[in-house]
Design a protein around this motif. Structure first.
Motif, short mmCIF file in Angstrom:
data_model
loop_
_atom_site.label_atom_id
_atom_site.label_comp_id
_atom_site.label_asym_id
_atom_site.label_seq_id
_atom_site.Cartn_x
_atom_site.Cartn_y
_atom_site.Cartn_z
N GLU A 122 0.73 -1.05 -0.08
CA GLU A 122 -0.13 0.05 0.09
C GLU A 122 1.03 1.22 0.06
OE1 GLU A 122 -3.03 -0.41 3.33
OE2 GLU A 122 -4.25 -1.04 1.82
N ALA A 123 2.17 1.13 0.80
CA ALA A 123 2.72 2.45 0.68
C ALA A 123 3.37 2.63 -0.76
CB ALA A 123 3.98 2.27 1.78
N GLY A 124 3.72 1.65 -1.33
CA GLY A 124 4.16 1.55 -2.59
C GLY A 124 3.06 2.40 -3.49
N ARG A 125 1.85 1.83 -3.40
CA ARG A 125 0.75 2.46 -4.18
C ARG A 125 0.44 3.81 -4.19
NH1 ARG A 125 -4.12 -1.19 -3.45
NH2 ARG A 125 -5.07 0.22 -5.22
N VAL A 126 0.51 4.21 -2.69
CA VAL A 126 0.08 5.62 -2.43
C VAL A 126 1.08 6.60 -2.88
CG1 VAL A 126 -1.49 5.34 -0.49
CG2 VAL A 126 0.94 5.42 -0.08
N SER A 127 2.27 5.92 -3.22
CA SER A 127 3.30 6.89 -3.70
C SER A 127 3.21 6.91 -5.21
CB SER A 127 4.58 6.48 -3.31
OG SER A 127 5.23 5.29 -3.99
N GLY A 128 2.35 6.24 -5.83
CA GLY A 128 2.00 6.59 -7.36
C GLY A 128 2.85 5.59 -8.19
N MET A 129 3.11 4.57 -7.68
CA MET A 129 3.91 3.81 -8.47
C MET A 129 3.05 2.78 -9.53
SD MET A 129 6.69 1.81 -5.93
CE MET A 129 7.80 2.59 -4.94
N ARG B 195 -3.09 7.16 -10.17
CA ARG B 195 -1.59 7.11 -9.96
C ARG B 195 -1.05 8.88 -9.85
NH1 ARG B 195 -0.79 2.87 -13.05
NH2 ARG B 195 -0.24 4.22 -14.81
N ARG C 160 -2.05 10.14 -6.45
CA ARG C 160 -1.35 9.65 -5.41
C ARG C 160 -0.04 10.26 -5.55
NH1 ARG C 160 -2.67 3.62 -7.41
NH2 ARG C 160 -4.68 3.31 -6.28
N PHE D 213 0.80 6.15 7.35
CA PHE D 213 -0.06 4.59 8.09
C PHE D 213 0.25 4.86 9.33
CE2 PHE D 213 1.09 3.74 3.49
CZ PHE D 213 0.10 3.14 2.98
N TRP E 113 9.63 0.19 3.87
CA TRP E 113 9.81 -1.23 2.97
C TRP E 113 11.13 -1.83 3.99
CZ3 TRP E 113 9.12 3.34 -0.40
CH2 TRP E 113 7.91 3.39 -0.93
N GLN F 135 8.00 13.17 -1.66
CA GLN F 135 7.09 13.40 -2.98
C GLN F 135 6.49 14.62 -3.31
OE1 GLN F 135 4.49 10.10 -4.10
NE2 GLN F 135 4.12 9.92 -1.68
#
Ligand SMILES: Nc1ncnc2c1ncn2[C@@H]1O[C@H](COP(=O)(O)OP(=O)(O)O)[C@@H](O)[C@H]1O
Ligand SMILES: [Mg+2]
Lengths: 239, 228, 258
Positions: free
Chosen positions: A136-143, C87, C90, C97, C103, C167
């Motif tokens: 999810e963290a990857g998705r919210v960064s727009g990946m 995307r 985002r 979170f 990661w 970002q």
């Protein structure tokens, strides 16, 4: 009585060279079958994780079948069945017989398809072990899906997948012995022939066992190394 | 489709099922006992080394070579031929069964070891401080947790051994696969016959899967919200 | 003087899970520089609301606008075209979170530069320089090469905040950023968020830290069973709530916390 060790040496009466060649053939079949299985297994795992309903079901059925049927039956089916099909087609086309198919190809395919089922399970498990939050963290960064897979999912899944894939490779090596029933001269076939010719059964089956142990042990070392590499950043119970 | 042929084939192949089951079940029983012994042996340094070597050899080589080694290889030794075991070791049945047992023991002992290692130390200590004897701790705490943990892997091993029984057809035993091979050499209808055999094994493995799911539920009600 | 423009807005948002209607028509908007706190009982739909903004949950109806982009998904899924809009949206948001979700296979610095490098395709030198500055800002400059697993929860959450900031987001969304932390670690994270508020960052914060919400927010929104029951300035909402439910919720909270 087993004794004459020159029989497995490289001398004029020795089967050493033949055994070495057979060992390489074992490796060759195994590697081909493993990669066959890796490609198909990846597809199946993908279907089970991300596919739509019919695709998922299909993949599930595939795995159930290949995990439930003895490997040797699959090899028989591919070899004798393949020959039957080739003969039927050849006869229908009016070609002169007899027809035969390669033991290597049918064995490799059979073992590849069997291994694909188990490899897909390893890969699926590895995917499921990736913490959902990191995805999810990857998705919210727009990946994009591809970047997400390449940068977040694959590196984490690798950690779980490598030992599992190591086990699958070991199984493939051992299953490759079954290809001997097609007449392909790999280790198992070669030691049977040698044992029958010389009547030194114990000696040659022991030699065959040693060849397999060498292959399995060396590849085990390799996978351990790979595992260590994939563990970077995951030091268990670190500082 | 040739329905009569398939019906006849199934009937013929099913005649081999008792032998397949006989070999599979006995191999599992023998293998489990030997596996338990191997794990107990691991308590001492030498025993541990022996157990490790055993597992290394039997998991590192193909079952087919183990079967041939026992069936053809051992007969080369004079002392084997003169021993008490010879009447057994010249029978393909006993050789096949022995190979299956030895092979299964190697895999099962690793599964058992994994289960034992997964028992949390705290659970054992909690048993100790509540006044249990070592044996009670083993019986009431360690083994139940270990077996529960090892069950999924063990059910795979059960399926694996049932499949492995097919290999004893190479030393002339007429279980399901042996009968199939004989039928193929008579009729040359390889695809149909081997498919029939495959269906039988598939049904067996599905049965085992169902059974183990049921046992798993029974053994860990806390994971499935089953009220005791 | 021109009014700040709208950074983020939500209109008529509905979301159900099966037969459970979790959001029942939410309207909310944040102008640049707003700090909006979302409060409400557990299960009132705060997380779901927040997760609908970057389409981690796909709303059943309603429109989400971030900057120039907006989406009105239908039937609980995104089309291919909508997926790429999502995307882009985002990319203009930061999300923090409750469980950090760092990661684990990347070092602290690598976590922070991941999206700048692999989503925004910025030059590495620039991204790393900016990341180093951000880590300094959250007080973790010396941890840049550590693995996430070796950090305390508070430190991990501060890295996650730096990662969101990297970002260059138009707005940052926080889902209970301190709820997973030991009490003694809550302060260090709140301090960082407070500093962001002072900088004029646009933020949407789901929180149970009422004192903090009162202090940093420009607006407080009280959610009840999937509807906005009351919204207003912190003074209004904490000082003199008009809704009985809001009053009850707040008294319960202040009693427990003080
Ligand atoms: N992924 C989901 N699937 C099903 N139900 C969910 C899901 N996420 C949240 N819910 C339900 O939605 C309701 C609101 O949850 P949530 O938004 O997490 O509330 P809050 O953050 O205010 O505690 C709860 O009843 C929860 O059970
Ligand atoms: Mg929540």
């Amino acid at each position: 009585m087993p004794g004459d060790l020159t029989l497995i040496g490289f001398g004029p009466d020795g089967w050493g060279l033949a055994l070495a060649r057979a060992g390489l053939m074992t490796l060759y079949v195994s590697v081909s079958a493993f990669f066959c299985g890796l490609m198909l297994g990846t597809l199946i795992a993908w279907a089970r994780v991300a596919g739509n309903w019919p695709l998922r079901k299909l993949a599930e059925i595939y795995v159930t079948i290949f995990r439930g049927v003895p490997d040797i039956l699959v090899i028989y089916l591919f070899y004798f069945g393949g020959r039957q099909v080739v003969t039927a087609v050849g006869t229908a086309l009016g070609l002169p017989g007899p027809f035969d198919i390669s033991g290597f190809v049918s064995g490799m395919l059979a073992i590849g398809l069997i291994s694909a089922a188990s490899q897909s399970e390893v890969l699926r498990g590895a995917y499921q072990a990736v913490p959902k939050g990191t995805i999810e963290a990857g998705r919210v960064s727009g990946m994009t899906r591809f970047t997400l897979f390449r940068r977040i999912i694959a590196p984490q899944a690798m950690v779980t997948a490598v030992p599992g894939m190591g086990n699958q490779w070991q199984s493939v090596i051992k299953e490759s012995a079954l290809v001997s029933v097609t007449g392909l001269v790999e280790t198992m076939r070669q030691v049977s022939v040698a044992a029958g010719t010389t009547q030194e059964h114990f000696l040659f089956y022991a030699a065959g066992g040693v060849i397999y142990l060498i292959i399995t042990t060396l590849s085990d070392q390799f996978f351990r190394l790979a595992e260590k590499r994939s563990l970077r950043g995951h030091e268990q119970g670190g500082v | 489709m040739d329905f009569d042929f398939f019906a006849g084939m199934f009937a013929q192949l099913l005649m081999g099922l008792p032998l397949t089951l006989n070999l599979g079940i006995l191999a599992l029983l023998g293998g489990f006992s030997l596996a338990l012994a191997l794990n107990l042996m691991r308590a001492t340094r030498i025993g541990n080394a022996v157990a490790s070597a055993y597992v290394f050899v039997f998991r590192g080589t193909p079952l087919l070579i183990q079967i041939f080694m026992i069936y053809y290889g051992l007969a080369g030794f004079g002392f084997v031929r003169q021993s008490f075991f010879w009447p057994f070791l010249r029978e393909p049945y006993w050789c096949g069964l022995l190979a299956l047992i030895l092979n299964d023991a190697a895999y099962t002992s690793e599964i058992l070891r994994g289960g034992l290692r997964s028992v949390p130390k705290g659970a054992v200590e909690a048993g100790r401080v509540s006044g249990m004897t070592r044996f009670t701790v083993l019986r009431r705490i360690t083994l139940p947790i270990a077996i529960r943990q090892a069950l999924p892997a063990y059910s795979n091993e059960v399926i694996s051994i049932l499949k492995s029984t097919a290999l004893v057809s190479t030393i002339t035993l007429m279980e399901v696969t042996g009968i199939a091979r004989a039928a193929v050499s008579e009729t040359w209808r390889a695809v149909e016959i081997f498919l029939c055999a495959a269906v039988i094994y598939l049904a067996l493995s599905l049965l085992v899967t169902r059974l183990s799911a049921w046992v798993e539920r029974r053994l860990s009600p806390w994971q499935f919200g089953v009220t005791p | 003087m021109s009014l700040p423009s709208t950074a983020l807005s939500i209109a008529g948002l509905h979301k159900s899970f099966g037969s459970n209607e979790v959001l029942r028509g939410i309207d909310l908007s944040a102008r640049d520089g707003d700090v909006i706190s979302l409060i409400g009982a557990s299960g009132s739909g705060k997380s779901t609301l927040l997760r609908c903004i970057p389409m981690l949950e796909i709303p059943d109806a309603g429109t989400v606008t971030v900057g120039e982009d907006n989406l009105s998904p239908e039937g609980g899924r995104l089309t291919r075209g909508q997926e790429s809009v999502a995307r882009r949206m985002r990319g203009h948001l930061g999300f923090v979170f409750q469980n950090f979700n760092l990661w684990p296979h990347r070092t602290v610095l690598q976590n922070v530069v991941e999206a700048p490098l692999f989503v925004q395709k910025r030059p590495r030198a620039e991204a790393e320089e900016e990341a180093t500055a951000l880590l300094e800002k959250v007080g973790l400059a010396e941890k840049r090469d550590a693995w996430p697993a070796h950090l305390s929860g508070g430190q991990q959450q501060r890295v996650a905040i730096a990662r969101a900031l990297a970002q260059r987001p138009r707005a940052i969304l926080f889902d209970e950023p301190t709820s997973a932390l030991d009490p003694e670690l809550v302060g260090e994270v709140l301090k960082v968020i407070r500093a962001l508020a002072d900088e004029g960052r646009t933020m949407l914060i789901v929180t149970h830290e009422m004192g903090f919400a009162r202090e940093v927010s420009s607006q407080v929104v009280f959610l009840h069973q999937g509807l906005i029951e009351e919204a207003g300035t912190p003074e209004q909402l904490f000082g003199n709530p008009s809704s009985e439910r809001c009053r009850a919720f707040l008294s319960g909270h202040f009693d427990r916390n003080r």
